[in-house]
Motif scaffolding. Structure first.
Motif, PDB file in Angstrom:
ATOM      1  N   ARG A 180     -27.219 -48.695  99.073  1.00 43.28           N
ATOM      2  CA  ARG A 180     -26.837 -49.375 100.311  1.00 43.28           C
ATOM      3  C   ARG A 180     -25.518 -50.123 100.103  1.00 43.28           C
ATOM      4  O   ARG A 180     -25.347 -50.791  99.075  1.00 43.28           O
ATOM      5  CB  ARG A 180     -27.915 -50.383 100.707  1.00 43.28           C
ATOM      6  CG  ARG A 180     -27.680 -51.021 102.073  1.00 43.28           C
ATOM      7  CD  ARG A 180     -28.706 -52.125 102.328  1.00 43.28           C
ATOM      8  NE  ARG A 180     -28.977 -52.300 103.738  1.00 43.28           N
ATOM      9  CZ  ARG A 180     -29.753 -53.236 104.249  1.00 43.28           C
ATOM     10  NH1 ARG A 180     -30.365 -54.073 103.444  1.00 43.28           N
ATOM     11  NH2 ARG A 180     -29.923 -53.344 105.538  1.00 43.28           N
ATOM     12  N   VAL A 181     -24.622 -50.034 101.080  1.00 43.10           N
ATOM     13  CA  VAL A 181     -23.383 -50.822 101.062  1.00 43.10           C
ATOM     14  C   VAL A 181     -23.116 -51.300 102.485  1.00 43.10           C
ATOM     15  O   VAL A 181     -22.997 -50.483 103.410  1.00 43.10           O
ATOM     16  CB  VAL A 181     -22.171 -50.011 100.560  1.00 43.10           C
ATOM     17  CG1 VAL A 181     -20.929 -50.901 100.518  1.00 43.10           C
ATOM     18  CG2 VAL A 181     -22.429 -49.409  99.187  1.00 43.10           C
ATOM     19  N   ILE A 182     -23.012 -52.612 102.652  1.00 47.01           N
ATOM     20  CA  ILE A 182     -22.690 -53.203 103.953  1.00 47.01           C
ATOM     21  C   ILE A 182     -21.448 -54.071 103.796  1.00 47.01           C
ATOM     22  O   ILE A 182     -21.395 -54.907 102.895  1.00 47.01           O
ATOM     23  CB  ILE A 182     -23.839 -54.098 104.464  1.00 47.01           C
ATOM     24  CG1 ILE A 182     -25.111 -53.282 104.656  1.00 47.01           C
ATOM     25  CG2 ILE A 182     -23.455 -54.786 105.768  1.00 47.01           C
ATOM     26  CD1 ILE A 182     -26.299 -54.138 105.070  1.00 47.01           C
ATOM     27  N   ILE A 183     -20.472 -53.844 104.658  1.00 47.15           N
ATOM     28  CA  ILE A 183     -19.230 -54.618 104.612  1.00 47.15           C
ATOM     29  C   ILE A 183     -19.082 -55.364 105.921  1.00 47.15           C
ATOM     30  O   ILE A 183     -19.180 -54.770 106.995  1.00 47.15           O
ATOM     31  CB  ILE A 183     -18.011 -53.681 104.435  1.00 47.15           C
ATOM     32  CG1 ILE A 183     -18.196 -52.751 103.234  1.00 47.15           C
ATOM     33  CG2 ILE A 183     -16.715 -54.486 104.339  1.00 47.15           C
ATOM     34  CD1 ILE A 183     -18.249 -53.437 101.901  1.00 47.15           C
ATOM     35  N   ASP A 184     -18.832 -56.663 105.836  1.00 42.61           N
ATOM     36  CA  ASP A 184     -18.636 -57.449 107.048  1.00 42.61           C
ATOM     37  C   ASP A 184     -17.285 -58.164 106.979  1.00 42.61           C
ATOM     38  O   ASP A 184     -16.902 -58.666 105.915  1.00 42.61           O
ATOM     39  CB  ASP A 184     -19.763 -58.482 107.186  1.00 42.61           C
ATOM     40  CG  ASP A 184     -19.606 -59.287 108.459  1.00 42.61           C
ATOM     41  OD1 ASP A 184     -19.601 -58.671 109.541  1.00 42.61           O
ATOM     42  OD2 ASP A 184     -19.464 -60.515 108.379  1.00 42.61           O
ATOM     43  N   PHE A 185     -16.566 -58.157 108.099  1.00 46.07           N
ATOM     44  CA  PHE A 185     -15.307 -58.915 108.173  1.00 46.07           C
ATOM     45  C   PHE A 185     -15.444 -59.995 109.231  1.00 46.07           C
ATOM     46  O   PHE A 185     -15.938 -59.733 110.330  1.00 46.07           O
ATOM     47  CB  PHE A 185     -14.140 -57.994 108.562  1.00 46.07           C
ATOM     48  CG  PHE A 185     -13.750 -57.033 107.491  1.00 46.07           C
ATOM     49  CD1 PHE A 185     -13.064 -57.464 106.362  1.00 46.07           C
ATOM     50  CD2 PHE A 185     -14.064 -55.683 107.597  1.00 46.07           C
ATOM     51  CE1 PHE A 185     -12.698 -56.562 105.361  1.00 46.07           C
ATOM     52  CE2 PHE A 185     -13.711 -54.782 106.606  1.00 46.07           C
ATOM     53  CZ  PHE A 185     -13.021 -55.218 105.486  1.00 46.07           C
ATOM     54  N   GLN A 186     -15.021 -61.202 108.893  1.00 46.03           N
ATOM     55  CA  GLN A 186     -14.980 -62.292 109.862  1.00 46.03           C
ATOM     56  C   GLN A 186     -13.550 -62.792 109.967  1.00 46.03           C
ATOM     57  O   GLN A 186     -12.926 -63.094 108.946  1.00 46.03           O
ATOM     58  CB  GLN A 186     -15.885 -63.453 109.411  1.00 46.03           C
ATOM     59  CG  GLN A 186     -17.360 -63.089 109.345  1.00 46.03           C
ATOM     60  CD  GLN A 186     -17.974 -62.842 110.719  1.00 46.03           C
ATOM     61  OE1 GLN A 186     -17.453 -63.310 111.732  1.00 46.03           O
ATOM     62  NE2 GLN A 186     -19.063 -62.083 110.747  1.00 46.03           N
TER      63      GLN A 186
END
Lengths: 161, 161, 161, 161, 161, 161
Positions: free
Chosen positions: E82-88
């Motif tokens: 699993r790989v989750i990338i979040d940008f804020q």
């Protein structure tokens, strides 16, 4: 239903397969490259005696299967346990058909690896013959069947265009 | 005439391009992936608002072009100077068409890079949509035109099956 | 007996290891690079104080082990669990000997990874010293021993030329 | 004289070749793998009719040449213009000799690429025959000659152990 | 206590993880890129309608996670699940923050993969915006938390500079 | 002004650099990793005598520079002509600073390669020390100066946070 590769806000992710079972996975893909009859004749003679186009394409296809998760952004890496590449020449259609069978024992299927193997195999044929036939066309690249995983067995109903 | 990728004894080699001129090279390739109408609808809605399948496939296609000489055994490495990927959705044929334009200033052409970009682009679409449509078929992958080099300009006469 | 990497019609494939047991696998490989005494003297002094040829070759060897299945066409990908690289300088033979021990817990052996590590390690020494000694020769690259898998333990009877 | 890959404080760097002239560079490397006579017999029969060990090793060697700068830490990346791989079987020594000729038109030589091609070629032979002969030994891997660049022509005086 | 990546004589090795248990591993890393307010404005407008900087950076980050063991010399290869990338985006600090969550079920942790994903994600933002803002600065790249393995859960006490 | 990596419809492409002049390009990037004083002490003692963390990080940084266009989607491939990596330990800040100078003679700049080298160098330090200090933070990764190309010389006004 939406696409599993996106979360609820539309952002791409590599989906969680951590809770999936490790099962024996098999995928068989196929695809065809059409060419001039004289190009096919060169390939056919070469395979038998020298200038082994299909032998080299086979190696490229096997190696391509191993590179799949490097090439396809959201594809999970997998340790393949078997790769078989078959080429059939078809003088009537003036074409070569590539079939790839890929197997693993893991949490995700190997359809992508089988399709990548077919693509790279056909593309290598194109590369080796392009000096005599730039107009070759690759078609009908698709999955024929798959086994293993939660969705079990699946067989294509149409695997020719 | 024989295939240039083999010497007179039939052994494969990476052909000598040392004496070729460095010219501006352009190649345009195309290819199509056919799918269920409802799959195409998901792609079309996603591109506009969220779940950008084609945006991700475009990135994969560009990166795939850069990996071509790693994948195709006898392909010369090349420093690409431009890669453009275009996707057109065709509701009538229920298909997405990918077109790749690749350029360099070098000793060999970039047909292989353009074809690889199209293949990886289509394969990424397959990956992202396979959970809803396993029967998608990739076809008509071929060179539309090329420019530069000793053979100059070339345009395909048939670029649809 | 024939070679397992070919099927009955002589076509290469990545052999099926799906039914093999996952066991603890160990392989130890070795190899030597001979050079001028003054080249060896530079390496020996460098290791101790500055210009660490063997330190860099060690890193390259470890990284090379991880790339093996990318380089060897029919080699199965494997997740290595241990890599140890040892260099011994031998002033009498004016040579450096590299030994690589590689381990995994998997379905196939790690002989290829150990040999690749030795090769890349020696080749890196060549690279760093070639400006002062172009005539270096790499020899006696072979497996010393292996453990695990169906064939169990194996030790080389001749591991020097 | 010191090693050019280290600065005056002993730290490794990729040396500055920016001011070097682009010239036609050629390097020829060689190396040998010794095996049991019955293993060589399998290779020889296979090449002629089926199970083409040397054909596959040739592809791997060519692809290995293209990966050299990825494997050797301080090696400059180079766009190769030619790679030729030759295998000679020697029943008397019960061995196969691999010779690689690599060329480019660039700022640095291609010795490393030629040696890497030989190593990967021999290692692929090992991989394909290891099921019948685990004791094969790779030796005498060295540069035979090089041309181009500031140091001009160079020929090995001893290229056999 | 010494560093586990070196043996008792100070030589680097890939540490033995063969006897470690396969457990569910999670790592979350974060990092920030600061930029001119007008650069951030371009990114924010682009994400919503066209020129999707963060969408492309997300793909690069996911692919970067998969390449980690190729880039970091002593890092064990791992099959990520699993790989989750979040940008804020943070207009107040004129910055974009990237968070990466990586998971596997294996013998070693995935902190390196999470950090590599963040680095490549931020670096891709830099690449796409450097034509308008060369002075962007990447900071505060660190692990926020990790779970699984012998050391169990760990949470950073300071994750901002 | 918009971002050059997108066309007028907002689609990403690898921008056309075919008409750019080949000039001597230099980029210098920097970045820092902060750690516990006792971690820095281990690194400092190791460099001098054994367990050479910075020596290994230097190799990884150089190799990382060569992989940049593989990692960053729209980055042009470039044949680097020089890579220099410097590490400075700063006991006062309890930090190590990495500086990378990268050069080429080509159509595009090498800022991305210099930044990638710094990132991979710092990340390798993290990897080797994480067993004793999981809370290390990487910061202030930015370009210090660049030379060559149409925009000529550029120097950062702020290169510390």
């Amino acid at each position: 239903p939406g696409l599993t590769h996106f979360d609820e806000t539309g952002q791409a992710h590599m989906v969680d397969v951590g809770s999936k079972k490790e099962t024996h996975r098999i995928a068989i893909a196929t695809g065809t490259i059409r060419m001039k009859p004289e190009t096919l004749a060169i390939i056919q003679s070469g395979t038998a005696k020298k200038g082994d186009v299909l032998g080299i394409a086979r190696v490229a296809a096997i190696m391509g299967a191993k590179r799949t998760s490097d090439l396809i952004p959201l594809c999970h890496p997998l340790a393949l346990t078997r790769v078989i590449i078959d080429f059939q020449t078809d003088p009537e259609k003036s074409a070569v058909t590539c079939t790839a069978q890929v197997e693993t024992f893991g949490k995700t299927g190997v359809e992508m690896e089988a399709l990548a193997a077919v693509q790279i195999g056909l593309l290598t044929i194109y590369d080796m013959c392009k000096a005599v036939d730039r107009g070759m066309v690759m078609s009908d690249i698709s999955i024929l069947e798959k086994h293993g995983g939660r969705s079990g067995n699946w067989t294509s109903t149409k695997n020719a265009s």
